[in-house]
Structures are given as structure tokens and as C-alpha cells.
Write an enzyme that holds these catalytic residues in place. Structure first.
Site, PDB file in Angstrom:
ATOM      1  N   GLY A  98       0.849  -1.216  -0.065  1.00  0.00           N
ATOM      2  CA  GLY A  98       0.143  -0.061   0.061  1.00  0.00           C
ATOM      3  C   GLY A  98       0.780   1.221   0.078  1.00  0.00           C
ATOM      4  O   GLY A  98       0.450   2.411  -0.223  1.00  0.00           O
ATOM      5  N   HIS A 191      -2.275 -27.125  11.061  1.00  0.00           N
ATOM      6  CA  HIS A 191      -2.649 -26.369  12.114  1.00  0.00           C
ATOM      7  C   HIS A 191      -3.437 -25.156  11.778  1.00  0.00           C
ATOM      8  O   HIS A 191      -4.670 -24.938  12.660  1.00  0.00           O
ATOM      9  CB  HIS A 191      -1.320 -25.647  12.754  1.00  0.00           C
ATOM     10  CG  HIS A 191      -1.538 -25.011  13.941  1.00  0.00           C
ATOM     11  ND1 HIS A 191      -1.680 -25.552  15.357  1.00  0.00           N
ATOM     12  CD2 HIS A 191      -1.198 -23.657  14.262  1.00  0.00           C
ATOM     13  CE1 HIS A 191      -1.811 -24.622  16.105  1.00  0.00           C
ATOM     14  NE2 HIS A 191      -1.542 -23.427  15.642  1.00  0.00           N
ATOM     15  N   ARG A 196      -9.123 -22.603  11.415  1.00  0.00           N
ATOM     16  CA  ARG A 196     -10.040 -21.782  10.521  1.00  0.00           C
ATOM     17  C   ARG A 196     -11.042 -22.331   9.832  1.00  0.00           C
ATOM     18  O   ARG A 196     -11.676 -22.043   8.765  1.00  0.00           O
ATOM     19  CB  ARG A 196      -8.883 -20.929   9.628  1.00  0.00           C
ATOM     20  CG  ARG A 196      -7.793 -20.478  10.178  1.00  0.00           C
ATOM     21  CD  ARG A 196      -8.295 -19.123  11.319  1.00  0.00           C
ATOM     22  NE  ARG A 196      -7.251 -18.486  11.926  1.00  0.00           N
ATOM     23  CZ  ARG A 196      -7.346 -17.416  12.819  1.00  0.00           C
ATOM     24  NH1 ARG A 196      -8.541 -16.866  13.155  1.00  0.00           N
ATOM     25  NH2 ARG A 196      -6.459 -16.659  13.279  1.00  0.00           N
TER      26      ARG A 196
HETATM   27  C1  LIG Z   1     -11.645 -18.649  16.550  1.00  0.00           C
HETATM   28  C2  LIG Z   1     -10.613 -17.600  16.966  1.00  0.00           C
HETATM   29  C3  LIG Z   1     -10.653 -16.395  17.683  1.00  0.00           C
HETATM   30  C4  LIG Z   1      -9.536 -15.659  17.584  1.00  0.00           C
HETATM   31  N1  LIG Z   1      -9.691 -14.796  18.678  1.00  0.00           N
HETATM   32  C5  LIG Z   1      -8.583 -13.615  18.838  1.00  0.00           C
HETATM   33  C6  LIG Z   1      -8.427 -12.653  19.569  1.00  0.00           C
HETATM   34  O1  LIG Z   1      -9.636 -12.036  20.009  1.00  0.00           O
HETATM   35  N2  LIG Z   1      -7.355 -11.742  19.821  1.00  0.00           N
HETATM   36  C7  LIG Z   1      -6.346 -12.182  19.165  1.00  0.00           C
HETATM   37  O2  LIG Z   1      -5.288 -11.495  19.681  1.00  0.00           O
HETATM   38  N3  LIG Z   1      -6.207 -13.289  18.279  1.00  0.00           N
HETATM   39  C8  LIG Z   1      -7.026 -14.130  18.381  1.00  0.00           C
HETATM   40  N4  LIG Z   1      -6.985 -15.154  17.483  1.00  0.00           N
HETATM   41  C9  LIG Z   1      -5.609 -15.645  17.003  1.00  0.00           C
HETATM   42  C10 LIG Z   1      -4.938 -16.753  17.933  1.00  0.00           C
HETATM   43  O3  LIG Z   1      -4.854 -16.550  19.098  1.00  0.00           O
HETATM   44  C11 LIG Z   1      -3.671 -17.269  17.285  1.00  0.00           C
HETATM   45  O4  LIG Z   1      -2.816 -15.957  17.371  1.00  0.00           O
HETATM   46  C12 LIG Z   1      -3.796 -17.711  15.838  1.00  0.00           C
HETATM   47  O5  LIG Z   1      -4.900 -18.600  15.638  1.00  0.00           O
HETATM   48  C13 LIG Z   1      -2.652 -18.502  15.191  1.00  0.00           C
HETATM   49  O6  LIG Z   1      -2.484 -19.601  15.897  1.00  0.00           O
HETATM   50  P1  LIG Z   1      -1.074 -20.255  16.595  1.00  0.00           P
HETATM   51  O7  LIG Z   1      -0.351 -19.027  17.408  1.00  0.00           O
HETATM   52  O8  LIG Z   1      -1.276 -21.341  16.926  1.00  0.00           O
HETATM   53  O9  LIG Z   1      -0.207 -20.390  14.980  1.00  0.00           O
HETATM   54  P2  LIG Z   1       1.185 -20.043  14.661  1.00  0.00           P
HETATM   55  O10 LIG Z   1       1.654 -18.513  15.212  1.00  0.00           O
HETATM   56  O11 LIG Z   1       1.802 -20.485  13.399  1.00  0.00           O
HETATM   57  O12 LIG Z   1       2.139 -21.087  15.905  1.00  0.00           O
HETATM   58  C14 LIG Z   1       1.964 -22.236  15.840  1.00  0.00           C
HETATM   59  C15 LIG Z   1       2.329 -22.876  16.890  1.00  0.00           C
HETATM   60  O13 LIG Z   1       3.706 -22.659  17.330  1.00  0.00           O
HETATM   61  C16 LIG Z   1       3.882 -22.365  18.861  1.00  0.00           C
HETATM   62  N5  LIG Z   1       4.203 -20.866  19.158  1.00  0.00           N
HETATM   63  C17 LIG Z   1       4.207 -19.954  18.161  1.00  0.00           C
HETATM   64  N6  LIG Z   1       4.768 -18.980  18.643  1.00  0.00           N
HETATM   65  C18 LIG Z   1       4.855 -19.118  19.910  1.00  0.00           C
HETATM   66  C19 LIG Z   1       5.624 -18.590  21.056  1.00  0.00           C
HETATM   67  N7  LIG Z   1       5.771 -17.202  21.038  1.00  0.00           N
HETATM   68  N8  LIG Z   1       5.431 -18.995  22.303  1.00  0.00           N
HETATM   69  C20 LIG Z   1       5.082 -20.298  22.577  1.00  0.00           C
HETATM   70  N9  LIG Z   1       4.656 -21.087  21.445  1.00  0.00           N
HETATM   71  C21 LIG Z   1       4.639 -20.473  20.199  1.00  0.00           C
HETATM   72  C22 LIG Z   1       2.537 -22.911  19.307  1.00  0.00           C
HETATM   73  O14 LIG Z   1       2.411 -24.062  19.792  1.00  0.00           O
HETATM   74  C23 LIG Z   1       1.495 -22.389  18.074  1.00  0.00           C
HETATM   75  O15 LIG Z   1       0.333 -23.048  18.339  1.00  0.00           O
HETATM   76  C24 LIG Z   1      -8.315 -16.322  17.565  1.00  0.00           C
HETATM   77  C25 LIG Z   1      -7.908 -17.146  16.585  1.00  0.00           C
HETATM   78  C26 LIG Z   1      -9.173 -18.085  16.485  1.00  0.00           C
HETATM   79  C27 LIG Z   1      -9.051 -19.409  15.504  1.00  0.00           C
END
Ligand SMILES: Cc1cc2nc3c(=O)[nH]c(=O)nc-3n(C[C@H](O)[C@H](O)[C@H](O)COP(=O)(O)OP(=O)(O)OC[C@H]3O[C@@H](n4cnc5c(N)ncnc54)[C@H](O)[C@@H]3O)c2cc1C
Length: 242
Positions: A98, A191, A196
Site C-alpha cells: 500500500g 494447524h 480456521r
Molecule cells: C476463533 C479464533 C478467535 C481468535 N480470537 C483472537 C482474539 O480475539 N485476539 C487475538 O489476538 N487473537 C485471536 N485469535 C488468534 C489466535 O490467538 C492465534 O494467534 C492464531 O490462531 C494463530 O495460531 P497459533 O499461534 O497457534 O499459530 P502460529 O503462530 O502459526 O504458531 C503455531 C504454534 O507454534 C507455537 N508457538 C508459536 N509462537 C509461539 C510463542 N511465541 N511462544 C510459544 N509457542 C509458540 C504454538 O504451539 C503455536 O500453536 C483467534 C483465533 C481463532 C481461531
């Protein structure tokens, strides 16, 4: 004044891939077969491949599922990217800028079948919606068109006045479309799909936003086509990523 375009579809297109179900097993077998893993995996046949994928899926030996890659091209509203890009691990993104180009006047409008009104027993923790009646839907679309058109007019007026594109875009909102190339691997993809998509066979059910669910459904079809056994066994595993 540029007439805005209202778009009700999200495009998820296959670009390229590396690996297969067999490659996942090959990567698994290097553990016990070393340099013979490739020939061994090639000799296994469908049942042998499937049995080994099932084993590592159940035991959560996730590493071998990272030994493949899928690249897609996606056209989706910014609100979808905001959620999608929260998936940090095993995902690479390259997005349209953008700052360097004028954003296209393409904005999201939900199709009529998109449930959009809170259901009578609505709970924020498990949000359920029902489709709008035709008049509510028409009014919603009309209001969106006014807002988007006004925002885009102001954006173009700013650009004509020489304002930085990176600043002029601020008023466009999260309904405007953006294009991305995305690369991931089957593990990160499972994942993503677990969180999703909404599925009755999910052991850990999720409540995704309709639009990202729509994109994820398209992505799942591509995944199923190129890694059919992994997809099937992930489903059998309650759609829990290893
Ligand atoms: C229905 C729904 C509602 C949601 N609502 C909100 C909301 O209101 N506000 C909001 O901010 N987010 C929200 N989220 C986002 C959610 O909290 C996750 O950030 C997002 O789904 C990505 O998932 P993830 O972190 O598991 O994935 P990735 O970032 O791909 O991580 C994959 C995995 O790696 C590990 N990992 C990654 N980073 C770290 C770390 N820093 N420390 C330790 N382990 C780690 C974990 O095991 C994680 O599951 C929502 C998600 C869903 C599906």
C-alpha cells in the site's frame, strides 16, 4: 471519481508444490534407514505409506510433515489477512504494498447466504449467525457501498494532492482487497485448517470468521488433492495437527 467494485468471493489459487505423501514417509524413514529411506519409501505401496503416516500423525511426530511445501496466491480482504498472518510458524507471506502502488478499488461485500445476523441464543464465546432477510441484506450492502466509495474518493483525492500512499490508505478500512503469495508446509497448513475451519469431525472445534473459513475451505481442497493420504488421516485424527 473511480467507481468501486464490490466483490463477494475470495480467490485461493494453487501456484506450486514440493513433495507428496511419499516424501513425508521418506523424511520419516531417514530416522531408521538413513540414505536408503528414499528407495524404501518408494517400495512401500499405498498401504505402507498410509500406515506410516497414520503412525506419525497419532504419535505427533510432526517433523516429517514439514518436508513438503505448498505455494498459493490469494486475493482476500485485509480483515482476512489480519487473521491469517497471525499464523507465524511455517508460513511465509509476500503481500502487495500500500506504499508503492495505488490500491485497487475492490471491496468485500458478503454474499446473501453469508450468515450475518446474531442468532437468537447468541454467545460471544461461540458466535452463531443466521442469514439476513433480503431487506436487511440490501440495506447493509447499500451502506457498505456508500462508506467504501466515500473512503476511496478521499484516498484518490489525497493521492492527487501528492500525499504519501502509505498515509492516504489509512482511511480505507479492512474491507479492501489485498493480494498475497503464501507458502506453507503440510504441518503448518493442518494447524491453520484446524483453527480456521468448522467441522463436525473436529475433536477441538473452532469458530472461525466466515470469510477466513471460506478461504480455508478452498485451501483444504488443494491440500487434499496433493497430499490425499495425509489429508484423510488428519481427518481421521479429528483434524488435530500433529
Ligand atoms: C476463533 C479464533 C478467535 C481468535 N480470537 C483472537 C482474539 O480475539 N485476539 C487475538 O489476538 N487473537 C485471536 N485469535 C488468534 C489466535 O490467538 C492465534 O494467534 C492464531 O490462531 C494463530 O495460531 P497459533 O499461534 O497457534 O499459530 P502460529 O503462530 O502459526 O504458531 C503455531 C504454534 O507454534 C507455537 N508457538 C508459536 N509462537 C509461539 C510463542 N511465541 N511462544 C510459544 N509457542 C509458540 C504454538 O504451539 C503455536 O500453536 C483467534 C483465533 C481463532 C481461531
Amino acid at each position: 471519481m473511480t467507481q468501486i467494485i464490490l466483490k463477494s468471493t475470495i480467490d485461493v489459487e494453487f501456484v506450486d508444490k514440493m513433495g507428496s505423501d511419499q516424501r513425508i514417509v521418506e523424511a520419516m524413514m531417514v530416522s531408521s534407514r538413513g540414505m536408503d529411506a528414499k528407495d524404501f519409501a518408494a517400495s512401500l505401496g499405498e498401504t505402507g505409506i498410509s500406515g506410516r503416516i497414520k503412525y506419525i500423525m497419532n504419535k505427533r511426530h510432526g517433523g516429517p510433515f514439514e518436508q513438503s511445501a505448498l505455494q498459493i496466491r490469494v486475493h482476500a480482504p485485509i480483515k482476512v489477512w489480519r487473521e491469517w498472518m497471525r499464523h507465524r510458524i511455517g508460513f511465509s507471506y509476500s503481500e502487495e504494498s500500500g506504499r508503492y502502488k495505488q490500491l485497487e478499488p475492490i471491496f468485500w461485500i458478503p454474499p446473501p447466504e453469508r450468515p450475518m445476523v446474531e442468532a437468537p441464543d447468541f454467545k460471544a464465546s461461540n458466535p452463531e449467525f443466521v442469514p439476513a432477510d433480503p431487506q436487511t441484506y440490501r440495506l447493509f450492502c447499500w451502506s457498505r457501498r456508500q462508506v467504501y466509495q466515500t473512503a476511496y474518493n478521499e484516498y484518490e483525492a489525497n493521492l492527487a494532492g501528492g500525499i504519501d500512499k502509505g498515509l492516504a490508505r489509512d482511511g480505507l478500512g479492512v474491507g479492501i482487497f489485498s493480494a498475497c503469495y503464501v507458502t506453507c508446509n503440510p504441518r503448518s497448513l493442518m494447524h491453520f485448517l484446524e483453527l480456521r475451519t468448522k467441522s463436525v469431525v473436529a475433536k477441538r472445534p473452532s469458530s472461525p470468521l466466515w470469510e477466513i473459513n471460506n478461504a480455508a475451505n478452498q485451501l483444504e481442497k488443494i491440500f487434499a488433492e496433493h497430499w490425499p493420504m495425509t489429508w484423510e488421516l488428519w481427518n481421521a485424527n479429528g483434524r488435530m495437527a500433529p
